[in-house]
Design an enzyme around this catalytic site. Structure first.
Site, PDB file in Angstrom:
ATOM      1  N   GLY A 216       0.814  -1.213   0.000  1.00 18.77           N
ATOM      2  CA  GLY A 216       0.000   0.000   0.000  1.00 18.77           C
ATOM      3  C   GLY A 216       0.842   1.256   0.000  1.00 18.77           C
ATOM      4  O   GLY A 216       2.074   1.219  -0.073  1.00 18.77           O
ATOM      5  N   ILE A 217       0.177   2.381   0.127  1.00 20.71           N
ATOM      6  CA  ILE A 217       0.836   3.680   0.059  1.00 20.71           C
ATOM      7  C   ILE A 217       1.312   4.086   1.456  1.00 20.71           C
ATOM      8  O   ILE A 217       0.747   3.656   2.458  1.00 20.71           O
ATOM      9  CB  ILE A 217      -0.155   4.717  -0.546  1.00 20.71           C
ATOM     10  CG1 ILE A 217       0.564   5.923  -1.110  1.00 20.71           C
ATOM     11  CG2 ILE A 217      -1.248   5.102   0.439  1.00 20.71           C
ATOM     12  CD1 ILE A 217      -0.293   6.755  -2.065  1.00 20.71           C
ATOM     13  N   ALA A 219       4.847   5.489   4.147  1.00 27.07           N
ATOM     14  CA  ALA A 219       6.251   5.236   4.469  1.00 27.07           C
ATOM     15  C   ALA A 219       6.486   3.793   4.922  1.00 27.07           C
ATOM     16  O   ALA A 219       7.487   3.165   4.572  1.00 27.07           O
ATOM     17  CB  ALA A 219       6.690   6.197   5.567  1.00 27.07           C
ATOM     18  N   ILE A 220       5.567   3.240   5.708  1.00 25.59           N
ATOM     19  CA  ILE A 220       5.818   1.935   6.336  1.00 25.59           C
ATOM     20  C   ILE A 220       5.794   0.772   5.328  1.00 25.59           C
ATOM     21  O   ILE A 220       6.728  -0.046   5.324  1.00 25.59           O
ATOM     22  CB  ILE A 220       4.830   1.702   7.508  1.00 25.59           C
ATOM     23  CG1 ILE A 220       5.017   2.803   8.576  1.00 25.59           C
ATOM     24  CG2 ILE A 220       4.988   0.321   8.110  1.00 25.59           C
ATOM     25  CD1 ILE A 220       6.384   2.833   9.220  1.00 25.59           C
ATOM     26  N   GLU A 239      -1.871  -2.631  -6.365  1.00 22.53           N
ATOM     27  CA  GLU A 239      -2.381  -1.472  -7.111  1.00 22.53           C
ATOM     28  C   GLU A 239      -1.242  -0.492  -7.402  1.00 22.53           C
ATOM     29  O   GLU A 239      -1.147   0.063  -8.476  1.00 22.53           O
ATOM     30  CB  GLU A 239      -3.544  -0.792  -6.379  1.00 22.53           C
ATOM     31  CG  GLU A 239      -3.200   0.068  -5.170  1.00 22.53           C
ATOM     32  CD  GLU A 239      -3.022  -0.729  -3.888  1.00 22.53           C
ATOM     33  OE1 GLU A 239      -2.343  -1.775  -3.928  1.00 22.53           O
ATOM     34  OE2 GLU A 239      -3.544  -0.291  -2.845  1.00 22.53           O
ATOM     35  N   GLY A 337      -6.974   1.176  -2.351  1.00 21.51           N
ATOM     36  CA  GLY A 337      -7.192  -0.261  -2.501  1.00 21.51           C
ATOM     37  C   GLY A 337      -7.072  -1.037  -1.202  1.00 21.51           C
ATOM     38  O   GLY A 337      -7.018  -2.267  -1.226  1.00 21.51           O
TER      39      GLY A 337
END
Ligand code: COA
Length: 427
Positions: A216-217, A219-220, A239, A337
């Site tokens: 996913g989007i 930093a982590i 995605e 997503g």
């Protein structure tokens, strides 16, 4: 003969192209991320007064969003399906509206007429000898939006790499072409710190060799990738494709060889990262870009055995409800997503999902594990959907646990300085 000469009847200045197709009250839909055009929105801004009552709608915009300037509010209505840096202030001030929607469902919203778009605008690579342009590093919802639009404007940018998958658009599918030559927008790499490395090490233990990853989007999720260099034969079905995933491909950690769905291919709907990433994907047949419904639909995701979905969050409450979008009443980001992949992973044979977040925010002054979500916050992933939650202090497996058990598991991965207080709130 260059493309401008070959298609000269279609090539217009940005202002002329907009004047030819945009009518009063129109909704203009923009492609998301790097597909969002750059010179066309500037021309819309210059013509804002004469284009009475238009609406502009799109997902993430990276870099400039000139149409979000406060003085344009009286001319341009704004609808945002994923709030990001350039659009957050306007949503906060009520100058733009946020529209929540699962990523995989967006194309259906257009096809079923739930969302309307009169004019589509997007950024593409120059046409080849046969007149085919590439959507480059962003496919996303663009094909569905084009399908329902009365007119399509393409900003042709020689910096946009041609990519593989369902990315080709023929010149006959667009009404007008305008020239652009700006760099494709980039975002800086997030540098892993001690906390993200600790989270990464915990998450790495959950991932078996041969798993297929969604990243996913934030930093982590990207930092977690840097902790997977000892893994073997990972796959990619996600995605968003970032620099971290490219690093693992280059190192031979992601091979896609053991994928059960589309083996030997990295399957994605958009890329967002550095110039190096965009060069990596240029004419690269191992990376397949598809429309979002063919990537993020849970039933498609589920065809990947051992699917591991890795996403982040702003807050998780003791019931296991995940807020990945809001800070109090502020709409900070979007659904994207996250839920699509959490559910797709749950349906996958051997699949699992992880919500990975630092235990604290605001320089350690507040806990992200909380008794109740903040006033005004929303639930992105529900407590029945959530599986693993990871912080730098460990992993809580919430699947199938009682309300009390999940609260106890979450307290055990909270920052130690907040644990006593949280323990008092265990339901
Ligand atoms: N209370 C107050 N502030 C908080 C907070 C909280 N509970 N949690 C985070 N913040 C602050 C942080 O301190 C940070 O502030 P700063 O920029 O001043 O340092 C800011 O909010 C951003 O938080 P951070 O956790 O660093 O964000 P990120 O860039 O790592 O992204 C998400 C995390 C959750 C916002 C991101 O994953 C996202 O947008 N998710 C959307 C849903 C999703 O996952 N979709 C799938 C991919 S499309």
């Amino acid at each position: 003969m260059d493309w401008k000469t070959r298609f000269k009847d279609k090539v217009l200045s940005p202002e002329e192209a907009i004047r030819r197709v945009v009518r009063p009250g129109d909704i203009i839909g923009g492609a998301m991320t790097c597909g969002f055009p750059q010179v066309l929105p500037e021309a819309i801004v210059r013509l804002a007064e004469e284009l009475s009552g238009i609406t502009i709608m799109h997902g993430i915009v990276v870099g400039n969003a000139p149409h979000y300037a406060p003085h344009l509010s009286k001319h341009i209505k704004l609808r945002n399906i994923f709030v990001f840096d350039a659009t957050r202030e306007a949503v906060k001030e009520g100058r733009a509206e946020y529209v929540p929607m699962y990523f995989y469902e967006m194309p259906e919203c257009w096809r079923k007429g739930i969302w309307k778009t009169d004019v589509t605008m997007m950024q593409v690579s120059p046409p080849d000898v046969d007149g085919y342009m590439s959507l480059g590093v962003t496919v996303g919802y663009t094909p569905a939006m084009m399908e329902v639009s009365r007119a399509v404007l393409a900003e042709v940018n020689p910096n946009m790499p041609r990519t593989h998958g369902e990315t080709l658009i023929h010149v006959s599918q667009v009404d007008y072409l305008v020239e652009g030559d700006r760099p494709v927008p980039t975002i800086p790499r997030s540098e892993p710190d001690e906390v993200s490395q600790a989270i990464g090490r915990h998450v790495a233990e959950l991932i078996e060799d041969g798993s297929t990853l969604q990243i996913g989007i934030g930093a982590i999720p990207d930092a977690i990738l840097s902790c997977l260099t000892g893994h073997k034969d990972l796959g990619l079905h996600t995605e968003m494709f970032s620099d971290g995933a490219m690093d693992l491909l280059k190192k031979g950690v992601i091979t896609n060889a053991r994928k059960s769905y589309m083996p030997y291919k990295s399957v994605v709907t958009f890329l967002l990262g550095s110039e190096e990433l965009y060069e990596y994907v240029r004419e690269n047949p191992s990376v397949v870009l598809l429309p979002v419904e063919k990537v993020a639909h849970p039933m498609v995701i589920a065809q990947n055995d051992k699917m591991v979905a890795i996403n982040s969050a702003l807050q998780v409450d003791l019931y296991g409800q995940v807020n990945a979008e809001t800070i109090g009443t502020l709409q900070y980001s979007g659904v994207g997503g996250q839920v699509d992949f959490v559910r797709g992973a749950a349906l996958s044979k051997g699949g699992k999902s992880v919500i990975a977040l630092p235990s604290t925010a605001a320089n350690g002054t507040i806990s992200r594990i909380v008794p109740y979500l903040d006033y005004g916050s929303v639930v992105t992933t529900s407590r029945c959907d959530v599986h693993y939650v990871a912080t730098e202090y460990g992993v809580a497996d919430l699947k199938g646990k009682s309300v009390r058990e999940r609260a106890e598991a979450l307290v055990s991965i909270a920052h130690p300085k907040f644990r006593d207080e949280l323990a008092k709130a265990i339901p």
